[in-house]
Design an enzyme around this catalytic site. Structure first.
Site, mmCIF file in Angstrom:
data_model
loop_
_atom_site.group_PDB
_atom_site.id
_atom_site.type_symbol
_atom_site.label_atom_id
_atom_site.label_comp_id
_atom_site.label_asym_id
_atom_site.label_seq_id
_atom_site.Cartn_x
_atom_site.Cartn_y
_atom_site.Cartn_z
ATOM 1 N N GLY A 1 -13.892 -5.675 48.865
ATOM 2 C CA GLY A 1 -13.755 -4.706 49.959
ATOM 3 C C GLY A 1 -14.673 -3.528 49.734
ATOM 4 O O GLY A 1 -15.451 -3.493 48.777
ATOM 5 N N PHE B 1 -12.874 2.762 48.187
ATOM 6 C CA PHE B 1 -11.623 3.415 48.602
ATOM 7 C C PHE B 1 -10.656 2.452 49.307
ATOM 8 O O PHE B 1 -9.682 2.894 49.909
ATOM 9 C CB PHE B 1 -11.877 4.624 49.523
ATOM 10 C CG PHE B 1 -12.774 5.663 48.921
ATOM 11 C CD1 PHE B 1 -12.276 6.654 48.081
ATOM 12 C CD2 PHE B 1 -14.137 5.646 49.185
ATOM 13 C CE1 PHE B 1 -13.109 7.610 47.515
ATOM 14 C CE2 PHE B 1 -14.983 6.591 48.626
ATOM 15 C CZ PHE B 1 -14.474 7.581 47.792
ATOM 16 N N SER B 2 -10.936 1.142 49.273
ATOM 17 C CA SER B 2 -10.071 0.196 49.993
ATOM 18 C C SER B 2 -8.841 -0.201 49.183
ATOM 19 O O SER B 2 -7.943 -0.864 49.714
ATOM 20 C CB SER B 2 -10.871 -1.051 50.382
ATOM 21 O OG SER B 2 -11.320 -1.727 49.217
ATOM 22 N N GLU C 1 -15.109 -3.467 38.873
ATOM 23 C CA GLU C 1 -16.532 -3.160 39.187
ATOM 24 C C GLU C 1 -17.433 -4.346 38.835
ATOM 25 O O GLU C 1 -18.517 -4.176 38.266
ATOM 26 C CB GLU C 1 -16.991 -1.899 38.429
ATOM 27 C CG GLU C 1 -16.135 -0.679 38.635
ATOM 28 C CD GLU C 1 -16.192 -0.092 40.043
ATOM 29 O OE1 GLU C 1 -16.974 -0.574 40.881
ATOM 30 O OE2 GLU C 1 -15.422 0.842 40.304
HETATM 31 N N1 ADP Z 1 -10.455 6.920 53.648
HETATM 32 C C1 ADP Z 1 -9.632 6.350 52.773
HETATM 33 N N2 ADP Z 1 -9.035 5.181 53.058
HETATM 34 C C2 ADP Z 1 -8.173 4.622 52.195
HETATM 35 N N3 ADP Z 1 -7.861 5.142 50.966
HETATM 36 C C3 ADP Z 1 -8.461 6.298 50.617
HETATM 37 C C4 ADP Z 1 -9.361 6.959 51.498
HETATM 38 N N4 ADP Z 1 -9.779 8.085 50.865
HETATM 39 C C5 ADP Z 1 -9.192 8.124 49.667
HETATM 40 N N5 ADP Z 1 -8.386 7.046 49.501
HETATM 41 C C6 ADP Z 1 -7.611 6.790 48.289
HETATM 42 O O1 ADP Z 1 -8.206 5.729 47.571
HETATM 43 C C7 ADP Z 1 -7.173 4.897 47.040
HETATM 44 C C8 ADP Z 1 -7.738 3.549 46.664
HETATM 45 O O2 ADP Z 1 -8.448 3.737 45.449
HETATM 46 P P1 ADP Z 1 -9.050 2.536 44.632
HETATM 47 O O3 ADP Z 1 -8.004 1.497 44.367
HETATM 48 O O4 ADP Z 1 -9.728 3.142 43.442
HETATM 49 O O5 ADP Z 1 -10.124 1.950 45.667
HETATM 50 P P2 ADP Z 1 -11.416 1.045 45.391
HETATM 51 O O6 ADP Z 1 -11.289 0.477 44.011
HETATM 52 O O7 ADP Z 1 -11.383 0.002 46.461
HETATM 53 O O8 ADP Z 1 -12.588 1.967 45.532
HETATM 54 C C9 ADP Z 1 -6.155 4.910 48.163
HETATM 55 O O9 ADP Z 1 -4.846 4.526 47.735
HETATM 56 C C10 ADP Z 1 -6.176 6.372 48.570
HETATM 57 O O10 ADP Z 1 -5.339 7.143 47.716
HETATM 58 C C1 LIG Z 2 -21.791 1.031 48.062
HETATM 59 C C2 LIG Z 2 -22.367 1.162 46.685
HETATM 60 C C3 LIG Z 2 -21.586 1.634 45.654
HETATM 61 N N1 LIG Z 2 -22.095 1.758 44.408
HETATM 62 C C4 LIG Z 2 -21.251 2.243 43.311
HETATM 63 C C5 LIG Z 2 -20.468 3.495 43.559
HETATM 64 C C6 LIG Z 2 -19.259 3.347 42.655
HETATM 65 O O1 LIG Z 2 -19.633 3.809 41.351
HETATM 66 C C7 LIG Z 2 -19.036 1.839 42.632
HETATM 67 C C8 LIG Z 2 -17.935 1.369 43.562
HETATM 68 O O2 LIG Z 2 -16.699 1.879 43.134
HETATM 69 P P1 LIG Z 2 -15.297 1.611 43.881
HETATM 70 O O3 LIG Z 2 -14.342 1.354 42.754
HETATM 71 O O4 LIG Z 2 -15.464 0.429 44.778
HETATM 72 O O5 LIG Z 2 -14.959 2.847 44.617
HETATM 73 O O6 LIG Z 2 -20.262 1.257 43.047
HETATM 74 C C9 LIG Z 2 -23.401 1.396 44.152
HETATM 75 O O7 LIG Z 2 -23.879 1.483 43.017
HETATM 76 N N2 LIG Z 2 -24.185 0.922 45.169
HETATM 77 C C10 LIG Z 2 -23.708 0.784 46.422
HETATM 78 O O8 LIG Z 2 -24.488 0.334 47.333
#
Ligand code: ADP
Ligand SMILES: Cc1cn([C@H]2C[C@H](O)[C@@H](COP(=O)(O)O)O2)c(=O)[nH]c1=O
Ligand code: ZN
EC number: 2.7.1.21
Length: 199
Positions: free
Chosen positions: A16, A19-20, A90
């Site tokens: 995804g 922030f998903s 990641e």
């Molecule tokens: N716009 C947004 N939509 C959904 N969640 C968000 C948003 N902004 C911040 N968050 C936070 O990000 C959390 C998800 O974090 P995380 O599991 O680290 O996501 P990912 O690993 O996909 O980047 C959500 O539970 C919420 O607290």
């Molecule tokens: C879209 C995009 C993201 N990244 C980097 C930025 C963050 O360090 C991670 C993604 O972290 P998350 O746990 O999914 O929030 O990837 C990147 O290097 N290049 C990209 O295009």
């Protein structure tokens, strides 16, 4: 969730946009495996030092201990002989070499849970995610909320100026957007909204 098979390994992919909730879901699954008295190890690429050098940390500050590794093959050397479940966060930062590593672990009988970005900031498939999704038994796609319009978001908008594919960052460097609001080139960020809850 699924009725998991016994006696064989398998691959789960959680993908995804940023922030998903991919990391939260990874942590939830490894935590449940620990409740199930499974021996669990979590790995992440060393380049991901965003919130912590060693732990895997979600944007919402959930965390789990992990082993940072430089290359995917290092997972073999760091693996304890009694480990039953491997989590990798990641995973998009490892090259396509990670696919063979993950497959070898699953073939050995381990449950392998991989979390990673399926699209880069331009909306292009982020290798090795397509390859991992092809060989996985289970694929879960998470969606964030578009910060511009509030619709489900499957893209990560880069809001800092860089044309490099890999730029480590979080809020301030990226924001989740839907396909209508996302643009492939880096653009200005959306003014942050204050979190207002109604009673
Ligand atoms: N716009 C947004 N939509 C959904 N969640 C968000 C948003 N902004 C911040 N968050 C936070 O990000 C959390 C998800 O974090 P995380 O599991 O680290 O996501 P990912 O690993 O996909 O980047 C959500 O539970 C919420 O607290
Ligand atoms: C879209 C995009 C993201 N990244 C980097 C930025 C963050 O360090 C991670 C993604 O972290 P998350 O746990 O999914 O929030 O990837 C990147 O290097 N290049 C990209 O295009
Ligand atoms: Zn939108």
């Amino acid at each position: 969730m699924h009725q998991f098979p016994k006696d064989i390994g398998w691959i789960e992919v959680i993908c995804g946009s940023m922030f998903s909730g991919k990391t939260e879901e990874l942590i939830r699954r490894v935590q449940r495996a620990v409740y199930g008295k499974q021996k669990v190890q979590v790995f992440k690429p060393r380049i991901d030092n965003r919130y912590d050098e060693t732990s895997v940390v979600s944007h919402s500050k959930l965390r789990v201990t992990s082993t940072p590794v430089e290359r995917a093959e290092e997972i073999f050397y760091r693996l304890a002989p009694d480990t039953q479940v491997v989590g990798i966060d990641e995973v998009q930062f490892f090259g396509t070499e990670v696919v063979a590593v993950v497959e070898a672990l699953a073939n050995k009988g381990l449950r392998v849970i991989c979390a990673g970005l399926d699209q880069d900031y331009q909306g292009r498939p982020f290798e090795p995610m397509p390859q991992l999704m092809a060989v996985a038994e289970y694929v879960t796609k998470e969606l964030a909320i578009c910060v511009v319009c509030g619709n489900p978001a499957n893209r990560s908008q880069r809001i800092v100026s860089s044309g490099e594919r890999v730029v480590v960052g979080a809020a301030g460097a990226y924001e989740p957007r839907c396909r209508k609001c996302h643009v492939p080139e880096p653009s200005e960020g959306t003014p942050p909204q204050t979190l207002e809850l109604f009673d």
